[in-house]
Design an enzyme around this catalytic site. Sequence first.
Site, short mmCIF file in Angstrom:
data_model
loop_
_atom_site.label_atom_id
_atom_site.label_comp_id
_atom_site.label_asym_id
_atom_site.label_seq_id
_atom_site.Cartn_x
_atom_site.Cartn_y
_atom_site.Cartn_z
N LYS A 16 0.93 -1.11 -0.14
CA LYS A 16 -0.02 -0.08 -0.02
C LYS A 16 0.83 1.30 0.01
CE LYS A 16 -2.47 -0.94 3.58
NZ LYS A 16 -3.32 -0.52 4.92
N ARG A 91 -12.05 1.52 9.58
CA ARG A 91 -11.87 0.00 9.86
C ARG A 91 -13.19 -0.91 9.95
NH1 ARG A 91 -6.36 -0.89 10.51
NH2 ARG A 91 -5.18 1.11 11.43
N ARG A 130 12.11 -10.39 5.73
CA ARG A 130 12.66 -9.06 6.06
C ARG A 130 14.08 -9.35 7.03
NH1 ARG A 130 8.30 -4.69 5.43
NH2 ARG A 130 7.86 -5.19 7.67
N ARG A 164 13.06 -8.43 12.85
CA ARG A 164 12.20 -7.83 13.85
C ARG A 164 10.99 -8.45 14.34
NH1 ARG A 164 10.57 -2.17 11.09
NH2 ARG A 164 9.33 -3.76 10.17
N ARG A 175 -1.76 -10.72 12.90
CA ARG A 175 -2.15 -9.52 12.31
C ARG A 175 -3.22 -9.68 11.23
NH1 ARG A 175 3.20 -6.61 10.66
NH2 ARG A 175 1.86 -4.82 10.04
#
Length: 225
Positions: A16, A91, A130, A164, A175
């Site tokens: 996004k 949301r 990542r 992380r 999530r």
Amino acid sequence: MSELNLILLGPPGAGKGTQAERLREDFGLPHISTGDMLRAQVSSGSELGVKAKRYMDAGELVPDEVIIDMIVQRVCGADARDGFLLDGFPRNETQADALAKALAGLERRLTAVLAIGVSDEEVVRRLSGRRVCVKNPGHIYHVDFDPPKHEGVCDQDGSRLIQRDDDREETIRRRLEVYHRQTAPLIDYYDRAGLLRRFDGGRGADEVHARIRATLATLRLEEEL
Ligand SMILES: [Zn+2]
């Protein structure tokens, strides 16, 4: 020229941010990330920021009215005259109704809701791969798409690379679960309103961008007829 008042929907890792950046370049649309906006208002000590901080300090959610007031203030800014790209709000349907009402009060309305879909597996692959440099968090790698020359070592300064906590698979899956639970009804809501435009985020940033541009060009033509 007609306005482009847009909402961007998509799971974490859908790209996004990249699409928002390109739409800013293409159409001059400001990217209004409600999270960033909230933080900026709080740190500036504005009236709305002070109000929001009171809730945050008490460990409560900032009420919808406060967020809506911030959005209204923001979309009345000179740079949002031709449109905006809203990210992170609404949301849920209650918030969507409140937003529609607030925009109507400004004699504006949404042009479209851009939903970038990516499979959960792809999101996990993108995010869990990542690695960031312990010394400079701006040095970012990906084990598949952009690996360092030596595994676990930053190319630029030789520091150690770490994953992380946010990028761990369990965290990402949690999530995603929250995202699906919250967003599925919203997708239906905007679909029923005839505003939803879907994009396949699995296709890569350039193609998604080209398709969004084509869709927006068509929408503008239709509005001008
Ligand atoms: Zn580094």
